[in-house]
Design an enzyme around this catalytic site. Sequence first.
Site, PDB file in Angstrom:
ATOM      1  N   CYS A   2       0.844  -1.188   0.000  1.00  0.00           N
ATOM      2  CA  CYS A   2       0.000   0.000   0.000  1.00  0.00           C
ATOM      3  C   CYS A   2       0.883   1.242   0.000  1.00  0.00           C
ATOM      4  O   CYS A   2       1.986   1.228   0.534  1.00  0.00           O
ATOM      5  CB  CYS A   2      -0.952   0.115   1.181  1.00  0.00           C
ATOM      6  SG  CYS A   2      -2.084  -1.254   1.343  1.00  0.00           S
ATOM      7  N   ARG A  27       3.051   0.169  -5.479  1.00  0.00           N
ATOM      8  CA  ARG A  27       2.894  -0.476  -4.179  1.00  0.00           C
ATOM      9  C   ARG A  27       1.559  -1.202  -4.056  1.00  0.00           C
ATOM     10  O   ARG A  27       1.291  -1.855  -3.043  1.00  0.00           O
ATOM     11  CB  ARG A  27       3.018   0.553  -3.057  1.00  0.00           C
ATOM     12  CG  ARG A  27       4.371   1.254  -3.040  1.00  0.00           C
ATOM     13  CD  ARG A  27       4.429   2.278  -1.939  1.00  0.00           C
ATOM     14  NE  ARG A  27       4.373   1.687  -0.621  1.00  0.00           N
ATOM     15  CZ  ARG A  27       5.423   1.214   0.044  1.00  0.00           C
ATOM     16  NH1 ARG A  27       6.607   1.263  -0.485  1.00  0.00           N
ATOM     17  NH2 ARG A  27       5.277   0.694   1.244  1.00  0.00           N
ATOM     18  N   TRP A  75      -2.992  -2.355  -1.646  1.00  0.00           N
ATOM     19  CA  TRP A  75      -2.679  -3.752  -1.948  1.00  0.00           C
ATOM     20  C   TRP A  75      -3.438  -4.551  -0.906  1.00  0.00           C
ATOM     21  O   TRP A  75      -3.101  -4.526   0.270  1.00  0.00           O
ATOM     22  CB  TRP A  75      -1.174  -3.970  -1.825  1.00  0.00           C
ATOM     23  CG  TRP A  75      -0.768  -5.393  -2.007  1.00  0.00           C
ATOM     24  CD1 TRP A  75      -0.644  -6.336  -1.035  1.00  0.00           C
ATOM     25  CD2 TRP A  75      -0.426  -6.029  -3.217  1.00  0.00           C
ATOM     26  NE1 TRP A  75      -0.258  -7.523  -1.580  1.00  0.00           N
ATOM     27  CE2 TRP A  75      -0.106  -7.367  -2.912  1.00  0.00           C
ATOM     28  CE3 TRP A  75      -0.357  -5.596  -4.548  1.00  0.00           C
ATOM     29  CZ2 TRP A  75       0.270  -8.275  -3.898  1.00  0.00           C
ATOM     30  CZ3 TRP A  75       0.015  -6.514  -5.510  1.00  0.00           C
ATOM     31  CH2 TRP A  75       0.325  -7.822  -5.178  1.00  0.00           C
ATOM     32  N   ASN A 101      -0.803   1.865   6.005  1.00  0.00           N
ATOM     33  CA  ASN A 101      -0.065   0.830   5.276  1.00  0.00           C
ATOM     34  C   ASN A 101       0.401  -0.170   6.318  1.00  0.00           C
ATOM     35  O   ASN A 101       0.939   0.237   7.347  1.00  0.00           O
ATOM     36  CB  ASN A 101       1.136   1.477   4.573  1.00  0.00           C
ATOM     37  CG  ASN A 101       2.130   0.463   4.058  1.00  0.00           C
ATOM     38  OD1 ASN A 101       1.763  -0.650   3.709  1.00  0.00           O
ATOM     39  ND2 ASN A 101       3.388   0.834   4.011  1.00  0.00           N
ATOM     40  N   GLY A 102       0.183  -1.463   6.090  1.00  0.00           N
ATOM     41  CA  GLY A 102       0.675  -2.459   7.039  1.00  0.00           C
ATOM     42  C   GLY A 102      -0.442  -3.363   7.520  1.00  0.00           C
ATOM     43  O   GLY A 102      -1.476  -3.492   6.859  1.00  0.00           O
ATOM     44  N   GLU A 482      16.458 -23.422  -7.139  1.00  0.00           N
ATOM     45  CA  GLU A 482      16.043 -22.033  -7.292  1.00  0.00           C
ATOM     46  C   GLU A 482      17.242 -21.137  -7.611  1.00  0.00           C
ATOM     47  O   GLU A 482      17.153 -20.239  -8.461  1.00  0.00           O
ATOM     48  CB  GLU A 482      15.334 -21.576  -6.006  1.00  0.00           C
ATOM     49  CG  GLU A 482      14.904 -20.121  -5.959  1.00  0.00           C
ATOM     50  CD  GLU A 482      13.942 -19.703  -7.068  1.00  0.00           C
ATOM     51  OE1 GLU A 482      13.426 -20.567  -7.804  1.00  0.00           O
ATOM     52  OE2 GLU A 482      13.728 -18.490  -7.214  1.00  0.00           O
ATOM     53  N   LYS A 486      17.514 -18.841 -10.945  1.00  0.00           N
ATOM     54  CA  LYS A 486      17.761 -17.383 -10.901  1.00  0.00           C
ATOM     55  C   LYS A 486      18.936 -17.032 -11.799  1.00  0.00           C
ATOM     56  O   LYS A 486      18.878 -16.086 -12.569  1.00  0.00           O
ATOM     57  CB  LYS A 486      18.065 -16.908  -9.474  1.00  0.00           C
ATOM     58  CG  LYS A 486      16.911 -16.840  -8.526  1.00  0.00           C
ATOM     59  CD  LYS A 486      15.958 -15.681  -8.745  1.00  0.00           C
ATOM     60  CE  LYS A 486      14.807 -16.079  -9.616  1.00  0.00           C
ATOM     61  NZ  LYS A 486      13.656 -16.700  -9.065  1.00  0.00           N
ATOM     62  N   GLU A 489      18.116 -17.464 -15.608  1.00  0.00           N
ATOM     63  CA  GLU A 489      17.111 -16.595 -16.219  1.00  0.00           C
ATOM     64  C   GLU A 489      17.563 -15.149 -16.313  1.00  0.00           C
ATOM     65  O   GLU A 489      17.119 -14.428 -17.200  1.00  0.00           O
ATOM     66  CB  GLU A 489      15.749 -16.706 -15.518  1.00  0.00           C
ATOM     67  CG  GLU A 489      15.673 -16.122 -14.139  1.00  0.00           C
ATOM     68  CD  GLU A 489      14.303 -16.257 -13.516  1.00  0.00           C
ATOM     69  OE1 GLU A 489      13.299 -16.220 -14.221  1.00  0.00           O
ATOM     70  OE2 GLU A 489      14.246 -16.390 -12.266  1.00  0.00           O
ATOM     71  N   HIS A 505      25.987 -39.941 -10.827  1.00  0.00           N
ATOM     72  CA  HIS A 505      25.308 -40.776 -11.825  1.00  0.00           C
ATOM     73  C   HIS A 505      25.239 -40.091 -13.194  1.00  0.00           C
ATOM     74  O   HIS A 505      24.448 -40.496 -14.038  1.00  0.00           O
ATOM     75  CB  HIS A 505      23.907 -41.144 -11.327  1.00  0.00           C
ATOM     76  CG  HIS A 505      23.944 -41.923 -10.047  1.00  0.00           C
ATOM     77  ND1 HIS A 505      24.349 -43.242  -9.996  1.00  0.00           N
ATOM     78  CD2 HIS A 505      23.686 -41.564  -8.785  1.00  0.00           C
ATOM     79  CE1 HIS A 505      24.320 -43.666  -8.736  1.00  0.00           C
ATOM     80  NE2 HIS A 505      23.915 -42.659  -7.982  1.00  0.00           N
ATOM     81  N   LYS A 604       6.245 -11.817 -16.638  1.00  0.00           N
ATOM     82  CA  LYS A 604       5.977 -11.964 -15.204  1.00  0.00           C
ATOM     83  C   LYS A 604       4.824 -12.940 -14.959  1.00  0.00           C
ATOM     84  O   LYS A 604       4.837 -13.695 -14.006  1.00  0.00           O
ATOM     85  CB  LYS A 604       5.669 -10.585 -14.606  1.00  0.00           C
ATOM     86  CG  LYS A 604       5.505 -10.570 -13.092  1.00  0.00           C
ATOM     87  CD  LYS A 604       6.841 -10.687 -12.390  1.00  0.00           C
ATOM     88  CE  LYS A 604       6.682 -10.881 -10.901  1.00  0.00           C
ATOM     89  NZ  LYS A 604       7.849 -11.548 -10.313  1.00  0.00           N
TER      90      LYS A 604
END
Length: 609
Positions: A2, A27, A75, A101-102, A482, A486, A489, A505, A604
């Site tokens: 937010c 935000r 948000w 906000n929060g 992961e 990263k 990409e 193996h 995205k």
Amino acid sequence: MCGIIGYVGARPCTNLLYEGLRKLEYRGYDSAGVSVLSGGRIEVVRAVGNMDSLERELKGNGYSGARLGLGHTRWATHGRPSTENAHPHSDCTGEISIVLNGIIENYVQLRESLSADGHEFTSETDAEVVAHLIEKHYDGDLLEAVRLTYGDISGHFAFCAIHSGHPELIAGARKECPLLIGVGEGEAFVASAIPAFLSETREVMVIGDEELFRITPEGAEVMDLQKNVLDREQTRVHWDVDAAEKGGFETFMRKEIYEQPDSLADTIAGRLPDSGGVVLDEMLIGDDVLADIDKVYIVACGTSYHAGMVGRYVLENWANVAVELDIASEFRYREPVLSPSTLVVGISQSGETADTLAAMRQARKLGAKVLAITNIMGSQATRDADGIIYTRAGLEIGVAATKSHIAQIAAIHLLALYLAQVRGTLTAAQIGAIAAELKEIPELLRRYLKHESATHEIAKRYYQQPFFLFLGRGVGLPVCLEGALKLKEISYIPTEAYAAGEMKHGPIALLDKGSPVVVVATDGHVYDKVVSNIEEVRARQAAVIAVATEGNEGIAAYSDDVMFVPRTSEMLSPLISVVPLQLLAYHIAQLKGCNVDQPRNLAKTVTVE
Ligand code: F6R
């Protein structure tokens, strides 16, 4: 997330608030609104959707006489995106208006007690309690009412308040969420981020954590919680507008990496109360059903799949339930064996990934219960599920997922603890101990990120290498997968990620003198096995870059480079051990001159098969 903004001064403010919100739209954009003091009354204009919707609402309704006001872009966390849930929120009299906000963690109790005292609520949000608390405490002194309200609420938040009886005052407070003052000539702004007022003033005053503030046309004051005025200097910012939107970071991805402590703190906020247990308001699948499930089946794509893989270890370990895992695009074309006692968990940051949605729908058709773990309120995944756990990472702009991944892993931890609770596989004391440790991790991450510089130096040594191998075991396996994703990409360097025990193996044939091998070697029950795998790598003269636990001085004997991370218990370790790998990928990509925020060929949200 937010974004919030406030203005007090001599200029008409509706447009200043609107333009400021435009800069804060990154935000969140579930809804937006402003409240202004016009003709002695507070007028509120709110709209669902992004700033274009608010612009339409404001047309011909500009309150040109207004010189005091607040604005908010939302948000959604508590309460779906709707006009009623949009900020600003008002008290019962309409004389007080607030933006926040929060997250207010104790809002349920506060709302109950305020309702019992006759306060009438018009939204489903946690934020509205702040307007009613200020109303309750107000006795002619807005700042004092803000101070008393601060004492009533727990969580992490920043809020601003205005009162129709104080045409030249904005008061507020912050705890852990950002809030800054912009000081101009005969006017002042307050906002979540500098871009909101950068075009109007470059003079900034910082509001510290757990501090109060007041702004008037004469200037700004920051105070401690006893209202002692603090000696706070103004600083001049020299950022250009683009840099300001990234909060001073050179890219969104780096900014988002540094937002991970908040992303984690927000995701667990209010869900692990100090009184004990796990609370998941949007679970909606009954405890009796969850107690009887015999299998959890996790489906997801990309980074979300890696979060799901952490889930396999954690769910087996804590909830003693069988776990299967599949890539959504594979699952949807198989004949998975599901039953009403299978819980299918679809993980998707966007909540819109076509393959994940198809897998979830198929699971439902086959009679399974479906749970969505998603970052986006109201997304399609939430409509295709029986229950939801929202991650609260806020808007992620960098195409490579970082802060949403940490939030997904935390959501998995919450799910595993919840299942352990309803199935009785952990005692209340065990759940309490894990919860206490989980709550410490945002601070560990903050400290780690503050002193992080090793990865940049390591990146400089290896960024010209043509290939990286990543190895891990146990919960270190999804972390290395992961890390490899990263790196490939955003830097376009080919990578391979493997279960360390499986390396001999086949993939070991790839190794040559000096080949970089990144090994997740944090402390845990398979640590000795990982060290044996490191020895196998070193025997081929490859270069070992280890992620290890602070205090493990011995690892230096087996590694060319080490990235140390703070100690946690094994099941929680992916929340921290993935961060150096994100940073390593980031620095390598930067050194290679790649566009880390928008890597080639990627999007995205992948809404096609
Ligand atoms: C990688 C990345 C992707 C996404 C994948 C799934 O950094 O972001 O691999 O994780 O496209 O997206 P969601 O989580 O939106 O379903």
